[in-house]
Design a protein around this motif. Structure first.
Motif, short mmCIF file in Angstrom:
data_model
loop_
_atom_site.label_atom_id
_atom_site.label_comp_id
_atom_site.label_asym_id
_atom_site.label_seq_id
_atom_site.Cartn_x
_atom_site.Cartn_y
_atom_site.Cartn_z
N ASP A 88 9.79 -45.88 -7.72
CA ASP A 88 9.03 -44.65 -7.56
C ASP A 88 9.04 -44.19 -6.10
OD1 ASP A 88 8.46 -44.70 -10.23
OD2 ASP A 88 6.43 -45.51 -10.00
N THR A 94 8.97 -38.04 -15.55
CA THR A 94 9.10 -39.49 -15.49
C THR A 94 10.24 -39.84 -14.55
OG1 THR A 94 10.55 -39.44 -17.42
CG2 THR A 94 8.21 -39.84 -17.81
N ASN A 95 10.30 -41.10 -14.14
CA ASN A 95 11.30 -41.53 -13.16
C ASN A 95 12.50 -42.16 -13.88
OD1 ASN A 95 12.76 -42.37 -10.99
ND2 ASN A 95 11.14 -43.62 -10.08
#
Length: 220
Positions: free
Chosen positions: A52, A192-193
């Motif tokens: 992240d 989202t990652n």
């Protein structure tokens, strides 16, 4: 007289013709990338934190024209570390020289791989980067050429294409007529990652390479 061709100048149709390559649309040819959901659940809190952070750092720089080395530093370094591909027994090699000669031609193809992960003389993952403004598929001809130059014949080869913001995996199976398949496109521009998915897939590929049972299955 031998003609030297630079791999970066080759187009996809030229690479496919020179190596008798074809693309498979059958999802069953490349199941490895499709199993990322289970692998994602195995990422630790520490893993997701660094992924992240890598996404956040990179996206803070997207307004600037980034050199490929910056892409490697900001994205590939934490990604390979989380995937376990930046430590023994896997050995990353940067700017590896490749030269391909053809028996029935006076042409020689030369180029350098951005980054290749080696394990017991097997080419595990060829990672080609492009400036963030470039389409990630622009590097597909180079990646396929490098993979075809690999000494590995019995087992599938895997590659990763990235421009920092987008990621795509490629699988190559060398046979009488070589065939390759592509994954879906992963991107940092989702809520989202997707780095979680990319790292999880890299981990799966790592485990496949380390699995002797998988080697025997593929060889048979």
């Amino acid at each position: 007289m031998v003609e030297i061709l630079q791999v970066r100048n080759l187009e996809l149709h030229e690479v496919k013709a020179r190596f008798n390559l074809s693309q498979a649309d059958d999802l069953e040819l490349f199941p490895e990338w499709q199993n990322y959901q289970t692998a994602c659940s195995q990422l630790t809190e520490h893993d997701t934190y660094w992924l992240d952070q890598a996404k956040s750092d990179f996206l803070s720089l997207v307004e600037y024209r980034l050199h490929e080395e910056v892409v490697k530093l900001s994205i590939l370094s934490p990604l390979l570390s989380v995937a376990g591909l930046s430590r023994a027994p896997f050995v990353p090699k940067a700017e590896k020289q490749v030269e391909i000669e053809f028996d029935d031609s006076e042409e020689v193809i030369r180029g350098r791989i951005d980054l290749v992960i080696l394990y017991r003389n097997l080419w595990i993952t060829t990672i080609e980067t492009k400036p963030q403004q470039a389409d990630v598929l622009e590097v597909l001809p180079q990646t396929l050429t490098y993979m075809m130059a690999s000494p590995v014949q019995s087992f599938p080869l895997f590659g990763l294409l990235t421009n920092g913001r987008h990621f795509m995996f490629v699988k190559l199976i060398k046979q009488e007529r070589p065939v390759y398949a592509l994954s879906e496109l992963f991107t940092l521009f989702r809520p989202t990652n997707d780095l979680h998915k990319v790292a999880a897939i890299l981990r799966l590929l790592k485990e496949l390479v380390l699995s002797q049972d998988w080697h025997k299955q593929q060889a048979s």
